[in-house]
Design a protein around this motif. Structure first.
Motif, mmCIF file in Angstrom:
data_model
loop_
_atom_site.group_PDB
_atom_site.id
_atom_site.type_symbol
_atom_site.label_atom_id
_atom_site.label_comp_id
_atom_site.label_asym_id
_atom_site.label_seq_id
_atom_site.Cartn_x
_atom_site.Cartn_y
_atom_site.Cartn_z
ATOM 1 N N LEU B 378 0.830 -1.209 0.000
ATOM 2 C CA LEU B 378 0.000 0.000 0.000
ATOM 3 C C LEU B 378 0.864 1.258 0.000
ATOM 4 C CD1 LEU B 378 -2.935 -1.085 2.322
ATOM 5 C CD2 LEU B 378 -3.044 -0.580 -0.119
ATOM 6 N N ILE B 379 2.045 1.168 0.627
ATOM 7 C CA ILE B 379 2.958 2.329 0.605
ATOM 8 C C ILE B 379 3.409 2.579 -0.838
ATOM 9 C CG2 ILE B 379 5.248 3.164 1.310
ATOM 10 C CD1 ILE B 379 4.722 1.676 4.010
ATOM 11 N N ILE B 380 3.726 1.492 -1.550
ATOM 12 C CA ILE B 380 4.135 1.637 -2.953
ATOM 13 C C ILE B 380 3.015 2.300 -3.764
ATOM 14 C CG2 ILE B 380 4.773 0.390 -5.060
ATOM 15 C CD1 ILE B 380 5.923 -1.803 -3.237
ATOM 16 N N LEU B 381 1.794 1.812 -3.520
ATOM 17 C CA LEU B 381 0.666 2.328 -4.304
ATOM 18 C C LEU B 381 0.243 3.713 -3.835
ATOM 19 C CD1 LEU B 381 -1.505 -0.889 -4.501
ATOM 20 C CD2 LEU B 381 -0.686 0.394 -6.465
ATOM 21 N N GLY B 382 0.509 3.967 -2.547
ATOM 22 C CA GLY B 382 0.020 5.140 -1.817
ATOM 23 C C GLY B 382 -0.347 6.346 -2.650
ATOM 24 N N LYS B 383 0.687 7.070 -3.083
ATOM 25 C CA LYS B 383 0.439 8.352 -3.754
ATOM 26 C C LYS B 383 -0.437 8.182 -4.992
ATOM 27 C CE LYS B 383 4.789 10.367 -2.483
ATOM 28 N NZ LYS B 383 6.097 9.946 -2.923
ATOM 29 N N LYS B 384 -0.222 7.055 -5.654
ATOM 30 C CA LYS B 384 -0.932 6.871 -6.919
ATOM 31 C C LYS B 384 -2.433 6.678 -6.731
ATOM 32 C CE LYS B 384 3.218 5.820 -8.793
ATOM 33 N NZ LYS B 384 4.433 5.159 -8.453
ATOM 34 N N LEU B 385 -2.805 6.269 -5.527
ATOM 35 C CA LEU B 385 -4.224 5.992 -5.309
ATOM 36 C C LEU B 385 -4.983 7.203 -4.778
ATOM 37 C CD1 LEU B 385 -4.058 2.377 -3.845
ATOM 38 C CD2 LEU B 385 -4.579 3.086 -6.173
ATOM 39 N N VAL B 386 -4.254 8.248 -4.401
ATOM 40 C CA VAL B 386 -4.914 9.425 -3.817
ATOM 41 C C VAL B 386 -5.994 9.958 -4.761
ATOM 42 C CG1 VAL B 386 -4.579 11.787 -3.022
ATOM 43 C CG2 VAL B 386 -2.929 10.022 -2.419
ATOM 44 N N LYS B 387 -5.636 9.986 -6.058
ATOM 45 C CA LYS B 387 -6.583 10.552 -7.035
ATOM 46 C C LYS B 387 -7.699 9.561 -7.395
ATOM 47 C CE LYS B 387 -2.941 12.614 -9.386
ATOM 48 N NZ LYS B 387 -2.243 12.398 -10.620
ATOM 49 N N ARG B 388 -7.616 8.353 -6.884
ATOM 50 C CA ARG B 388 -8.558 7.303 -7.280
ATOM 51 C C ARG B 388 -9.131 6.591 -6.081
ATOM 52 N NH1 ARG B 388 -9.433 5.236 -12.667
ATOM 53 N NH2 ARG B 388 -8.706 6.992 -13.869
ATOM 54 N N PRO B 389 -10.041 7.201 -5.364
ATOM 55 C CA PRO B 389 -10.550 6.581 -4.129
ATOM 56 C C PRO B 389 -11.222 5.221 -4.386
ATOM 57 C CG PRO B 389 -11.743 8.616 -4.668
ATOM 58 C CD PRO B 389 -10.593 8.539 -5.594
ATOM 59 N N GLY B 390 -11.874 5.076 -5.538
ATOM 60 C CA GLY B 390 -12.561 3.817 -5.854
ATOM 61 C C GLY B 390 -11.571 2.671 -5.935
ATOM 62 N N LEU B 391 -10.498 2.934 -6.641
ATOM 63 C CA LEU B 391 -9.459 1.934 -6.829
ATOM 64 C C LEU B 391 -8.774 1.619 -5.490
ATOM 65 C CD1 LEU B 391 -7.819 0.249 -8.806
ATOM 66 C CD2 LEU B 391 -6.435 2.250 -9.314
ATOM 67 N N ALA B 392 -8.553 2.666 -4.698
ATOM 68 C CA ALA B 392 -7.916 2.473 -3.393
ATOM 69 C C ALA B 392 -8.750 1.527 -2.529
ATOM 70 C CB ALA B 392 -7.755 3.820 -2.696
ATOM 71 N N LYS B 393 -10.059 1.674 -2.602
ATOM 72 C CA LYS B 393 -10.955 0.839 -1.804
ATOM 73 C C LYS B 393 -10.811 -0.644 -2.197
ATOM 74 C CE LYS B 393 -15.681 1.616 -0.569
ATOM 75 N NZ LYS B 393 -16.873 2.292 -1.105
ATOM 76 N N ILE B 394 -10.765 -0.869 -3.511
ATOM 77 C CA ILE B 394 -10.615 -2.250 -4.000
ATOM 78 C C ILE B 394 -9.284 -2.830 -3.525
ATOM 79 C CG2 ILE B 394 -10.347 -3.667 -6.070
ATOM 80 C CD1 ILE B 394 -12.103 -1.642 -7.550
ATOM 81 N N MET B 395 -8.221 -2.035 -3.655
ATOM 82 C CA MET B 395 -6.891 -2.503 -3.265
ATOM 83 C C MET B 395 -6.855 -2.833 -1.772
ATOM 84 S SD MET B 395 -4.725 -2.653 -5.729
ATOM 85 C CE MET B 395 -4.515 -2.172 -7.417
ATOM 86 N N LEU B 396 -7.454 -1.953 -0.974
ATOM 87 C CA LEU B 396 -7.460 -2.169 0.472
ATOM 88 C C LEU B 396 -8.151 -3.483 0.812
ATOM 89 C CD1 LEU B 396 -8.233 1.296 2.070
ATOM 90 C CD2 LEU B 396 -6.356 -0.243 2.637
ATOM 91 N N LYS B 397 -9.236 -3.753 0.081
ATOM 92 C CA LYS B 397 -10.033 -4.927 0.404
ATOM 93 C C LYS B 397 -9.329 -6.222 -0.012
ATOM 94 C CE LYS B 397 -14.628 -6.838 0.087
ATOM 95 N NZ LYS B 397 -15.790 -6.896 -0.770
ATOM 96 N N TYR B 398 -8.714 -6.223 -1.192
ATOM 97 C CA TYR B 398 -8.287 -7.511 -1.741
ATOM 98 C C TYR B 398 -6.782 -7.784 -1.704
ATOM 99 C CZ TYR B 398 -13.004 -8.205 -3.446
ATOM 100 O OH TYR B 398 -14.350 -8.383 -3.525
ATOM 101 N N LEU B 399 -5.969 -6.768 -1.545
ATOM 102 C CA LEU B 399 -4.519 -7.040 -1.544
ATOM 103 C C LEU B 399 -4.149 -7.950 -0.380
ATOM 104 C CD1 LEU B 399 -2.323 -3.896 -2.250
ATOM 105 C CD2 LEU B 399 -2.489 -5.991 -3.567
#
Ligand SMILES: Cc1cc2nc3c(=O)[nH]c(=O)nc-3n(C[C@H](O)[C@H](O)[C@H](O)COP(=O)(O)OP(=O)(O)OC[C@H]3O[C@@H](n4cnc5c(N)ncnc54)[C@H](O)[C@@H]3O)c2cc1C
Ligand code: SF4
Ligand code: SF4
Lengths: 62, 400
Positions: B378-399
């Motif tokens: 999530l740290i790697i993805l961190g900044k990149k997901l700021v602009k994409r809350p929908g995607l961040a939610k999916i990543m949080l759930k399934y990673l």
């Protein structure tokens, strides 16, 4: 109704056998045999077929 | 007539069954392998890719006879056409000539003491006191056999395991529908890697592939989720028509098949029965590969069957140790991968494009690896997901 296989289209991969919930389909090496006395018209074999070789047809159970 | 008796009968001689026969024969167990096909091997329902690590695990020689083309990694194409190429020792492997490999495996098993009969369709299996009884259609003639136990390696259309009380039926949501042509006279792909194409227009809930067998020849296929409006063939023909390098080529073989990607059977043992390979839904839920996993499961099942023969104990209780072995060897890892699959299924074309455009190759490798934990990813993805809350939610759930 009932399910019918088109042997010209079928690539005898066994996929439809793998999803039929009532084991009504059998793969005889290079031919699909459907036992329509067992078939419950669920359409699984139609939805899964990679080449569209199965269809539901009226009157196959009579 | 008393039926001919074997300690173990293996039903279905794909990769799982052939390796099971070989393993039992090596242990001096009397084993019969039966397959309904007139020839061990063809037709393939497969793109023939096998990673390097599986050769050792399955005690398989790397021979130019069946390892026809070396692969150094994979290129993944996003829906917008941008791509990442991943190359590493871990991603190396071979494209096989499966029909040759399977013939070789059959000959090897027989050399070690197994008996194998093609054109033998097992039409009935039933338990009798102290044995399993089989009725077999051998080229139009009925044959009968008995055995202490059965290993069902009867693939996706496994009916024999069902007859013996293990429900191997697949749910529609848990399978991918696949169609493939082996094509020659083609170009426009990198022959050093697996070429993989994502996108809901290209392959809804799946991907298209070009697995090179030579510079001008490849397995070109597509796998889609099990409940789409159009068939896999429709999407494959569309994919080929949209690429000049493929459209000009010739089809030398047409294949189809379904892939049980929704997770393996929780219990794979019953009295006098073990199940291995596609029949037990033993495939990698992320990419659908099943050759290596089927062979590994075939070996595990054969090892347990050999113990059962020595102990004369074919009870479900004894045979259940196969479940435990399977979870330890491969099952737990595949359970994790099932979560990655669920993640991928949630991604839209936009998400895919965004990730492909904003991540470096190193970042993709790190996120895909099983060695890093979720917080690090999530740290790697961190900044990149700021602009994409929908995607961040999916990543949080399934990673994982
Ligand atoms: C389109 C497609 C592409 C794929 N690409 C890849 C890939 O690139 N790499 C990879 O690793 N995996 C791939 N897979 C998955 C792989 O092909 C399977 O997971 C693998 O073949 C499973 O091996 P198996 O031994 O379990 O079953 P199978 O190879 O299916 O063998 C089962 C055998 O059982 C026999 N049988 C069934 N019932 C009976 C009976 N009653 N009596 C006698 N014989 C019977 C059948 O004839 C068959 O020979 C792909 C699958 C598909 C559909
Ligand atoms: S799924 Fe389609 S192609 Fe495969 S055996 Fe069934 S009807 Fe034939
Ligand atoms: S319609 Fe359903 S029950 Fe009938 S043969 Fe097809 S899968 Fe089986």
């Amino acid at each position: 109704m009932g399910a019918k296989n088109n042997p010209q289209k079928c690539l005898y991969c066994g996929g439809c056998v793998g999803v039929c919930p009532v084991s009504a389909i059998k793969l005889d090496e290079t031919r699909i045999a459907i036992d329509n006395a067992k078939c419950i018209d669920c359409s699984a074999c139609i939805l899964i077929c990679p080449v569209g070789a199965n269809e539901l047809v009226k009157g196959l159970k009579e | 007539m008393t039926p001919e008796h074997f300690d173990v009968i293996v039903i279905g001689l794909g990769p799982a069954g052939l390796v099971a026969c070989r393993t039992l024969a090596e242990k001096k167990i009397s084993v019969l392998g039966l397959d309904r096909k007139q020839e061990i091997g063809p037709p393939k329902r497969c793109a023939e890719g096998l990673g390097l690590a599986w050769f050792k695990r399955a005690k398989l020689k790397i021979s130019p006879e069946w390892c026809v083309h070396k692969i150094y990694g994979a290129t993944l194409f996003s829906p917008s056409g941008s791509s990442v190429t991943l190359k590493s020792k871990k991603l190396q492997g071979y494209i096989l000539e499966r029909k040759i490999l399977e013939k070789h495996l059959a000959m090897d098993a027989v050399k070690k003491g197994a008996k194998i009969i093609a054109k033998s369709d097992v039409i009935e299996a039933r338990r009798e006191p102290g044995r399993v009884f089989l009725r077999v259609n051998n080229g139009g003639e009925e044959k009968q056999y008995s055995c202490g136990m059965v290993i069902a390696c009867d693939g996706i259309d496994s009916l024999i395991a069902r007859q013996l009380g293990l429900n191997t039926t697949n749910k529609l949501v848990d399978v991918d529908s696949g169609c493939q042509y082996e094509m020659t006279g083609i170009s426009g792909y990198d022959p050093a890697v697996l070429n993989i194409y994502f996108g809901t227009d290209v392959a809804p809930r799946g991907y298209a592939w070009i697995f090179p067998k030579r510079k001008d020849t490849a397995n070109v296929g597509i796998g889609i989720g099990g409940m789409q409006k159009e068939t896999a063939k429709y999407y494959l023909d569309k994919f080929i028509a949209s690429r000049q390098g493929l459209a000009k080529g010739s089809v030398i073989e047409a294949n189809a098949g379904i892939i049980p990607v929704g997770g393996f059977l929780e219990n794979m043992a019953k009295d006098s029965l073990l199940v291995a390979g596609d029949a037990a839904h033993h495939v990698d839920p992320v990419h659908g590969g099943g050759i290596g996993i089927a062979m590994e499961a075939g070996i595990l099942a054969a090892n347990v069957a050999a113990e059962a023969v020595h102990k004369k104990d074919f009870s479900e209780k004894f045979l259940s140790r196969y479940n435990k072995l399977w979870y330890e060897t491969r099952g737990n890892e595949l359970k994790k991968k099932l979560r990655v699959r669920h993640l991928l299924e949630q991604l839209s074309n936009d998400d895919f494009n965004y990730l492909a455009d904003s991540l470096t190759i190193e970042e993709v490798m790190k996120i895909a690896s099983a060695d890093l934990d979720k917080p690090t990813k999530l740290i790697i993805l961190g900044k990149k997901l700021v602009k994409r809350p929908g995607l961040a939610k999916i990543m949080l759930k399934y990673l994982n």
